[in-house]
Design an enzyme around this catalytic site. Sequence first.
Site, PDB file in Angstrom:
ATOM      1  N   GLY A  99      27.332  -4.060  20.246  1.00  0.00           N
ATOM      2  CA  GLY A  99      26.793  -2.945  19.438  1.00  0.00           C
ATOM      3  C   GLY A  99      27.114  -1.547  20.026  1.00  0.00           C
ATOM      4  O   GLY A  99      27.941  -1.378  21.972  1.00  0.00           O
ATOM      5  N   GLN A 158      25.222   6.879  23.130  1.00  0.00           N
ATOM      6  CA  GLN A 158      26.155   6.489  23.691  1.00  0.00           C
ATOM      7  C   GLN A 158      28.049   7.278  23.726  1.00  0.00           C
ATOM      8  O   GLN A 158      28.968   6.748  25.068  1.00  0.00           O
ATOM      9  CB  GLN A 158      26.467   4.996  23.425  1.00  0.00           C
ATOM     10  CG  GLN A 158      25.792   4.361  23.805  1.00  0.00           C
ATOM     11  CD  GLN A 158      26.295   2.819  23.679  1.00  0.00           C
ATOM     12  OE1 GLN A 158      25.675   2.253  22.939  1.00  0.00           O
ATOM     13  NE2 GLN A 158      26.529   1.905  24.873  1.00  0.00           N
ATOM     14  N   CYS A 172      25.132  -4.087  28.903  1.00  0.00           N
ATOM     15  CA  CYS A 172      25.095  -2.496  27.910  1.00  0.00           C
ATOM     16  C   CYS A 172      26.773  -1.540  28.476  1.00  0.00           C
ATOM     17  O   CYS A 172      26.841  -1.651  29.476  1.00  0.00           O
ATOM     18  CB  CYS A 172      23.704  -1.681  27.840  1.00  0.00           C
ATOM     19  SG  CYS A 172      24.108   0.086  26.954  1.00  0.00           S
ATOM     20  N   LEU A 173      27.124  -1.450  27.016  1.00  0.00           N
ATOM     21  CA  LEU A 173      28.915  -0.876  27.529  1.00  0.00           C
ATOM     22  C   LEU A 173      28.249   0.730  28.764  1.00  0.00           C
ATOM     23  O   LEU A 173      29.059   1.582  28.686  1.00  0.00           O
ATOM     24  CB  LEU A 173      29.146  -0.099  26.229  1.00  0.00           C
ATOM     25  CG  LEU A 173      29.767  -1.422  25.499  1.00  0.00           C
ATOM     26  CD1 LEU A 173      30.457  -0.979  23.764  1.00  0.00           C
ATOM     27  CD2 LEU A 173      30.770  -2.237  26.318  1.00  0.00           C
ATOM     28  N   HIS A 206      18.113  -3.379  20.950  1.00  0.00           N
ATOM     29  CA  HIS A 206      19.182  -2.394  21.615  1.00  0.00           C
ATOM     30  C   HIS A 206      19.873  -1.479  21.237  1.00  0.00           C
ATOM     31  O   HIS A 206      19.539  -0.400  22.237  1.00  0.00           O
ATOM     32  CB  HIS A 206      20.346  -3.864  22.308  1.00  0.00           C
ATOM     33  CG  HIS A 206      20.727  -3.241  23.450  1.00  0.00           C
ATOM     34  ND1 HIS A 206      20.289  -3.754  24.411  1.00  0.00           N
ATOM     35  CD2 HIS A 206      22.314  -2.194  23.315  1.00  0.00           C
ATOM     36  CE1 HIS A 206      21.709  -3.059  25.125  1.00  0.00           C
ATOM     37  NE2 HIS A 206      21.976  -1.899  24.745  1.00  0.00           N
ATOM     38  N   GLU A 207      19.996  -1.293  20.067  1.00  0.00           N
ATOM     39  CA  GLU A 207      21.303  -0.224  19.680  1.00  0.00           C
ATOM     40  C   GLU A 207      19.572   1.053  19.728  1.00  0.00           C
ATOM     41  O   GLU A 207      20.007   2.104  19.670  1.00  0.00           O
ATOM     42  CB  GLU A 207      21.938  -0.469  18.604  1.00  0.00           C
ATOM     43  CG  GLU A 207      22.993  -1.338  19.109  1.00  0.00           C
ATOM     44  CD  GLU A 207      23.606  -0.690  20.662  1.00  0.00           C
ATOM     45  OE1 GLU A 207      23.819   0.449  21.414  1.00  0.00           O
ATOM     46  OE2 GLU A 207      24.635  -1.907  21.435  1.00  0.00           O
ATOM     47  N   HIS A 236      18.674   2.545  22.022  1.00  0.00           N
ATOM     48  CA  HIS A 236      19.280   4.051  22.552  1.00  0.00           C
ATOM     49  C   HIS A 236      18.889   5.424  21.935  1.00  0.00           C
ATOM     50  O   HIS A 236      19.054   6.363  22.322  1.00  0.00           O
ATOM     51  CB  HIS A 236      21.095   3.709  22.311  1.00  0.00           C
ATOM     52  CG  HIS A 236      21.457   3.249  23.389  1.00  0.00           C
ATOM     53  ND1 HIS A 236      21.624   3.738  24.773  1.00  0.00           N
ATOM     54  CD2 HIS A 236      22.057   1.851  23.242  1.00  0.00           C
ATOM     55  CE1 HIS A 236      21.884   2.905  25.285  1.00  0.00           C
ATOM     56  NE2 HIS A 236      22.780   1.445  24.515  1.00  0.00           N
TER      57      HIS A 236
END
Length: 152
Positions: free
Chosen positions: A46, A51, A88-89, A130-131, A134
């Site tokens: 995701g 991000q 996480c990216l 999770h997203e 953000h």
Amino acid sequence: MAIRNIIQIGDETLRKKSFPVTDFGEKTRALIDDMKETLKKAEGAGLAAPQVGVLRRIFIVDVEDGYYECVNPVITEMKGKQVGEEACLSVRGRQGVVERPMKITVTAQDRFGKPFKVKVSGFTARAFCHEYDHLDGILYVDKAKSLEETRD
């Protein structure tokens, strides 16, 4: 479509609350397309607009259950719980154990502004949560019961 730079922990953008999307024009659709390409290249589950440095309430999730685009999402229902590892990216080199709901219901809009509702569970619910975090400037490391270093 373009690959965007994924910003990393320490960049203050990741800690800010995102703004609702009000314009569903070409700029918003191009952002979503760019996010999709960026996520594909990064091989993640995701990606949220913050991000890639854009403070708008948009995230995408691409998992075995399918591909989802959520604009102005709201989690309206949560059931059960699951505890599992997350990465996480935007937080390279670490992973942690996080508790999330097992099932959630989300209302959102698509890239054209059309409202929809989706119910997801398991890993897909974990990815959505999770997203979603953000969008409010929250990272999984803030919720992790434990963290460990990984090889990136």
